[in-house]
Design a protein around this motif. Structure first.
Motif, PDB file in Angstrom:
ATOM      1  N   HIS A 144       6.102  -5.080 -10.853  1.00 28.98           N
ATOM      2  CA  HIS A 144       5.151  -3.973 -10.797  1.00 28.98           C
ATOM      3  C   HIS A 144       5.552  -2.903  -9.777  1.00 28.98           C
ATOM      4  O   HIS A 144       4.750  -2.019  -9.461  1.00 28.98           O
ATOM      5  N   SER A 146       7.666  -0.244  -9.892  1.00 29.34           N
ATOM      6  CA  SER A 146       7.714   1.156 -10.338  1.00 29.34           C
ATOM      7  C   SER A 146       6.326   1.749 -10.472  1.00 29.34           C
ATOM      8  O   SER A 146       6.080   2.886 -10.039  1.00 29.34           O
ATOM      9  N   ARG A 147       5.430   0.994 -11.065  1.00 28.61           N
ATOM     10  CA  ARG A 147       4.078   1.531 -11.250  1.00 28.61           C
ATOM     11  C   ARG A 147       3.383   1.720  -9.905  1.00 28.61           C
ATOM     12  O   ARG A 147       2.688   2.730  -9.706  1.00 28.61           O
ATOM     13  N   GLU A 150       4.585   4.933  -8.361  1.00 28.33           N
ATOM     14  CA  GLU A 150       4.001   6.087  -9.036  1.00 28.33           C
ATOM     15  C   GLU A 150       2.580   6.342  -8.532  1.00 28.33           C
ATOM     16  O   GLU A 150       2.192   7.494  -8.268  1.00 28.33           O
ATOM     17  N   TRP A 168      -6.559   6.229 -10.014  1.00 25.29           N
ATOM     18  CA  TRP A 168      -5.284   5.702  -9.513  1.00 25.29           C
ATOM     19  C   TRP A 168      -5.512   4.661  -8.414  1.00 25.29           C
ATOM     20  O   TRP A 168      -4.822   3.659  -8.340  1.00 25.29           O
TER      21      TRP A 168
END
Length: 281
Positions: A144, A146-147, A150, A168
């Motif tokens: 997880h 990369s997410r 972001e 978010w």
């Protein structure tokens, strides 16, 4: 009951503080959160038994600004907390910190143990915890990673709407829960926090050189370390390490928790803390 708001004048500037509860004083803060009258889920844990002072650090909320980048560092932040303690007229208080707040607590304990009644460190570490731990969600090998990156960058945006940021923030938090579907149950109160981007950016740089393991033996404050067994932010091994190196520290592990044991196993967490404090009496 909302938190009482106050501005505390100190030798290092004015700091925004929120207070709640009665009893022995306890300081709670986080390295880059911005608190307000709605309080904080972690801080609420201690209001049943203590007078809790929830502190906005420099550049957070309405607290003093930084004139130089180094003023955002952990050691300078501890100096600021000491100024706040003096400004409040408190001779000695406890300190409780979750995540980066716990890391700050370790720095506090190393340099000012005599001013601390006790330390509670939850889901934290005494050294950089990303590079060598694939179990950490901030490690590039974590599924997880990369997410999460972001979401962090999105939250720093000055153009996003508050609704977008809230969505978010929720997704980011769910990545650190053992049971993400229980999010609404865990975070059911109307607690609203923001993030100080300038403080978080400085922390990301400071973290690369962060290693206090050889100084942990200098902590003489009674210390309780707590961590979820499935913590993906500061994996359990870092709490185990602190417990081994801090003299007489106690470690409590919460088998069914990730990064938020004070919500995921609320009853057990509160009882563990209460039992520990009663032992100190």
């Amino acid at each position: 009951m909302v938190w009482e708001h106050m501005m505390v004048s100190t030798s290092r500037g004015e700091f925004e503080v929120f207070a709640k509860g009665t009893g022995e004083p306890v300081c709670v803060t986080h390295l880059y959160s911005e608190f307000n009258e709605t309080g904080d889920y972690f801080a609420d844990t201690f209001t049943e038994t203590h007078r809790v002072y929830l502190v906005n650090l420099r550049e957070a909320g309405n607290s003093a600004k930084a004139h130089y980048p180094y003023e955002l560092g952990m050691l300078e932040s501890v100096f600021d907390l000491e100024a706040v303690r003096t400004g409040l007229g408190v001779e000695q208080w406890g300190f409780a910190g979750h995540s980066t707040g716990g890391m700050l607590g370790i720095v506090y304990g190393i340099y000012f143990s005599s001013h601390l009644r006790f330390l509670v460190v939850v889901g934290a570490a005494a050294r950089e915890y990303i590079t060598f731990s694939e179990d950490c969600i901030y490690n590039a090998e974590h599924p997880h990673f990369s997410r999460m990156q972001e979401l962090i960058e999105n939250l720093k945006s000055t153009e996003a709407t508050e609704q977008q940021k809230q969505e978010w923030k929720i997704e980011r938090t769910k990545l650190s829960l053992t049971s993400p579907n229980n999010y609404e149950h865990y975070f059911s109160n109307q607690v609203i926090k923001k993030m100080s981007a300038i403080r978080m950016n400085f922390f990301n740089r400071e973290l690369q050189l962060f290693d206090l393991t050889r100084k942990l033996k200098l902590i003489t404050t009674p210390t309780l370390i707590m961590c979820g067994r499935q913590d993906v932010k500061c994996p359990l091994l870092y709490s185990q390490e602190m417990a081994e190196l801090i003299p007489r520290a106690q470690l409590a592990v919460f088998d069914n928790s990730n990064h938020y044991p004070f919500l995921e196993e609320k009853t057990k967490f509160h009882q563990t803390y209460k039992d520990y404090i009663e032992e100190l009496a």
